[in-house]
Design an enzyme around this catalytic site. Structure first.
Site, PDB file in Angstrom:
ATOM      1  N   ARG A  70     -11.864 -27.810 -13.377  1.00 20.37           N
ATOM      2  CA  ARG A  70     -10.596 -27.622 -13.955  1.00 20.37           C
ATOM      3  C   ARG A  70      -9.740 -27.134 -12.487  1.00 20.37           C
ATOM      4  O   ARG A  70     -10.113 -26.355 -11.846  1.00 20.37           O
ATOM      5  CB  ARG A  70     -10.590 -26.374 -14.574  1.00 20.37           C
ATOM      6  CG  ARG A  70      -9.089 -25.805 -14.975  1.00 20.37           C
ATOM      7  CD  ARG A  70      -8.971 -25.044 -16.103  1.00 20.37           C
ATOM      8  NE  ARG A  70      -8.870 -25.670 -17.364  1.00 20.37           N
ATOM      9  CZ  ARG A  70      -8.601 -25.055 -18.542  1.00 20.37           C
ATOM     10  NH1 ARG A  70      -7.945 -24.068 -18.524  1.00 20.37           N
ATOM     11  NH2 ARG A  70      -8.629 -25.778 -19.830  1.00 20.37           N
ATOM     12  N   HIS A  97      -6.188 -33.880 -19.915  1.00 26.50           N
ATOM     13  CA  HIS A  97      -7.131 -32.632 -20.279  1.00 26.50           C
ATOM     14  C   HIS A  97      -8.057 -33.637 -21.523  1.00 26.50           C
ATOM     15  O   HIS A  97      -8.030 -33.374 -22.716  1.00 26.50           O
ATOM     16  CB  HIS A  97      -6.253 -31.792 -21.018  1.00 26.50           C
ATOM     17  CG  HIS A  97      -7.041 -30.800 -21.610  1.00 26.50           C
ATOM     18  ND1 HIS A  97      -8.285 -30.235 -21.211  1.00 26.50           N
ATOM     19  CD2 HIS A  97      -6.499 -29.503 -22.062  1.00 26.50           C
ATOM     20  CE1 HIS A  97      -8.753 -29.032 -21.437  1.00 26.50           C
ATOM     21  NE2 HIS A  97      -7.745 -28.405 -22.298  1.00 26.50           N
ATOM     22  N   GLN A 100     -10.171 -31.532 -24.127  1.00 23.11           N
ATOM     23  CA  GLN A 100      -9.455 -31.342 -25.279  1.00 23.11           C
ATOM     24  C   GLN A 100      -9.402 -32.524 -26.377  1.00 23.11           C
ATOM     25  O   GLN A 100      -9.230 -32.253 -27.617  1.00 23.11           O
ATOM     26  CB  GLN A 100      -8.190 -30.698 -24.756  1.00 23.11           C
ATOM     27  CG  GLN A 100      -7.189 -30.380 -25.972  1.00 23.11           C
ATOM     28  CD  GLN A 100      -7.701 -29.035 -26.463  1.00 23.11           C
ATOM     29  OE1 GLN A 100      -7.903 -28.185 -25.570  1.00 23.11           O
ATOM     30  NE2 GLN A 100      -7.708 -28.838 -27.921  1.00 23.11           N
ATOM     31  N   ASP A 193       2.567 -28.072 -27.273  1.00 24.14           N
ATOM     32  CA  ASP A 193       1.695 -27.468 -26.271  1.00 24.14           C
ATOM     33  C   ASP A 193       2.924 -26.559 -25.880  1.00 24.14           C
ATOM     34  O   ASP A 193       3.828 -26.425 -25.980  1.00 24.14           O
ATOM     35  CB  ASP A 193       1.270 -28.333 -25.195  1.00 24.14           C
ATOM     36  CG  ASP A 193       0.548 -27.840 -24.250  1.00 24.14           C
ATOM     37  OD1 ASP A 193      -0.214 -26.509 -24.371  1.00 24.14           O
ATOM     38  OD2 ASP A 193       0.131 -28.552 -23.018  1.00 24.14           O
ATOM     39  N   CYS A 234      -3.461 -27.204 -28.453  1.00 22.79           N
ATOM     40  CA  CYS A 234      -4.806 -27.197 -27.685  1.00 22.79           C
ATOM     41  C   CYS A 234      -5.230 -25.539 -27.552  1.00 22.79           C
ATOM     42  O   CYS A 234      -6.368 -24.815 -27.339  1.00 22.79           O
ATOM     43  CB  CYS A 234      -4.489 -27.733 -26.464  1.00 22.79           C
ATOM     44  SG  CYS A 234      -3.109 -27.121 -25.524  1.00 22.79           S
ATOM     45  N   ARG A 279     -14.127 -27.396 -29.536  1.00 20.83           N
ATOM     46  CA  ARG A 279     -14.269 -27.722 -28.008  1.00 20.83           C
ATOM     47  C   ARG A 279     -15.595 -27.498 -27.466  1.00 20.83           C
ATOM     48  O   ARG A 279     -16.244 -28.261 -27.001  1.00 20.83           O
ATOM     49  CB  ARG A 279     -13.348 -26.746 -27.274  1.00 20.83           C
ATOM     50  CG  ARG A 279     -11.833 -26.585 -27.484  1.00 20.83           C
ATOM     51  CD  ARG A 279     -11.325 -27.925 -26.999  1.00 20.83           C
ATOM     52  NE  ARG A 279     -11.614 -28.424 -25.564  1.00 20.83           N
ATOM     53  CZ  ARG A 279     -11.191 -27.577 -24.550  1.00 20.83           C
ATOM     54  NH1 ARG A 279     -10.249 -26.896 -24.319  1.00 20.83           N
ATOM     55  NH2 ARG A 279     -11.706 -27.977 -23.273  1.00 20.83           N
TER      56      ARG A 279
HETATM   57  N1  NVA Z   1      -0.467 -27.811 -20.896  1.00 19.46           N
HETATM   58  C1  NVA Z   1      -1.178 -26.417 -20.734  1.00 19.46           C
HETATM   59  C2  NVA Z   1      -2.566 -26.769 -21.462  1.00 19.46           C
HETATM   60  C3  NVA Z   1      -3.502 -25.581 -21.413  1.00 19.46           C
HETATM   61  C4  NVA Z   1      -4.871 -25.900 -22.039  1.00 19.46           C
HETATM   62  C5  NVA Z   1      -1.424 -26.168 -19.280  1.00 19.46           C
HETATM   63  O1  NVA Z   1      -1.822 -27.024 -18.441  1.00 19.46           O
HETATM   64  O2  NVA Z   1      -1.120 -24.832 -19.125  1.00 19.46           O
HETATM   65  N1   CP Z   2      -7.194 -25.462 -24.620  1.00 22.18           N
HETATM   66  C1   CP Z   2      -7.695 -25.140 -23.467  1.00 22.18           C
HETATM   67  O1   CP Z   2      -8.126 -25.807 -22.558  1.00 22.18           O
HETATM   68  O2   CP Z   2      -7.962 -23.701 -23.366  1.00 22.18           O
HETATM   69  P1   CP Z   2      -8.351 -22.925 -22.247  1.00 22.18           P
HETATM   70  O3   CP Z   2      -7.300 -22.893 -21.081  1.00 22.18           O
HETATM   71  O4   CP Z   2      -8.631 -21.575 -22.664  1.00 22.18           O
HETATM   72  O5   CP Z   2      -9.357 -23.391 -21.490  1.00 22.18           O
END
Ligand code: NVA
Ligand code: CP
Length: 291
Positions: A70, A97, A100, A193, A234, A279
């Protein structure tokens, strides 16, 4: 039923951004499958600072059976995959993602008993990971997706074109509109989101609040979609003042909720916690299939 079929295998979990769900999902899934997991964050490892992605890929390949990453640019996870000798899993980049999406699709299928032919409306910043990946996921699964946002927040033209090509083969459509009522009418799934994603500067909050407040998911949006509609997110979500960032935004801009109202988030149409649990189940399935 015990399913620790991967005893002796190990996975490396690289997190250059923070996580609750993705990290826990990979760790619990790996543990249930009998695997070991090692969590690496940018502060405790050499990644990026003293060791290139290319070298990291080759080092970790000698010790692990899979690598989750990540972080920031999609190019980084692709470079990792290019030089690793083991499967690499994208746990979120700026652009995509994918894990997700598997949880979202499972949640939708559990609820409606199908995917094909359903209509999803996504409100908010659709140029980032969740919006982009929803376009890909819907196109592949034969689901209509409507991006409901100011035009500057629509996914980039190249991605839309790719998704439109996939969608046309699967009998579905990718639409974009600035009109909330037109875009959400009759939608089976309403999704959104956060307005500011991880890695984006704090300075953009003001602009996002200004641009995206009209695209907040509220009762009017859910009623416009219809009683059949479910709400997905998410997570994490700013739906109340229970977070540090939420309280700071409240002090500065007076908002008590952001991309979704607390009313919708807590309603019976909201399946966000089923989605979060999924998840883990879907990541477990991915590990099982890949390893
Ligand atoms: N768009 C958000 C998704 C978090 C799971 C981010 O990148 O922070
Ligand atoms: N939805 C998601 O990816 O959550 P986290 O950022 O907590 O992993």
């Amino acid at each position: 039923m015990p399913h620790d079929v991967f005893r002796g295998k190990n996975i490396a979990l690289i997190f250059e951004k923070t996580s609750t769900r993705t990290r826990c999902a990979f760790e619990v899934a790996a543990h249930d499958l009998g695997m070991g997991s090692t969590y690496l964050n940018p502060t405790d490892s050499q990644i990026g600072k003293k060791e290139s992605i290319r070298d990291t890929a080759r080092v970790l390949s000698g010790m692990f059976d899979g690598i989750e990453y990540r972080g920031f640019g999609q190019a980084i996870v692709e470079e990792l995959a290019q030089y690793a000798k083991v499967p690499v899993f994208n746990g979120l980049t700026n652009e995509f993602h994918p894990t997700q999406m598997l949880a979202d699709l499972l949640t939708i299928r559990e609820h409606f008993g199908k995917l094909q032919g359903l209509k999803l409306a996504y409100l908010g910043d659709a140029r980032y990971n969740t919006g982009n990946s929803l376009c890909v996921a819907c196109a592949k699964m034969g689901m209509d997706i409507t991006i409901v946002a100011p035009e500057k927040y629509w996914p980039d033209a190249a991605l839309r074109k790719t998704c439109e090509e996939i969608a046309s083969q699967n009998g579905c459509r990718i639409l974009c509109t600035e009109d909330v009522m037109a875009g959400t009418a009759g939608a089976d799934i309403i999704s959104t989101d956060v307005w500011v994603s991880m890695g984006e500067p704090d300075e953009i909050w003001e602009e996002r609040i200004h641009d995206l407040t009209p695209y907040r998911v509220d009762r009017k949006v859910m009623d416009n979609a219809g009683a059949q509609a479910i709400f997905l997110h998410c997570l994490p979500s700013f739906h109340d003042l229970g977070t540090g960032i939420g309280r700071k935004i409240n002090e500065k801009y007076g908002l008590t909720e952001m991309e979704v109202t607390d009313e919708v988030f807590e309603s019976s149409q909201s399946l966000v916690f089923e989605e979060a649990e999924n998840r883990m189940h879907t990541i477990k399935a991915v590990l099982y299939a890949a390893l």
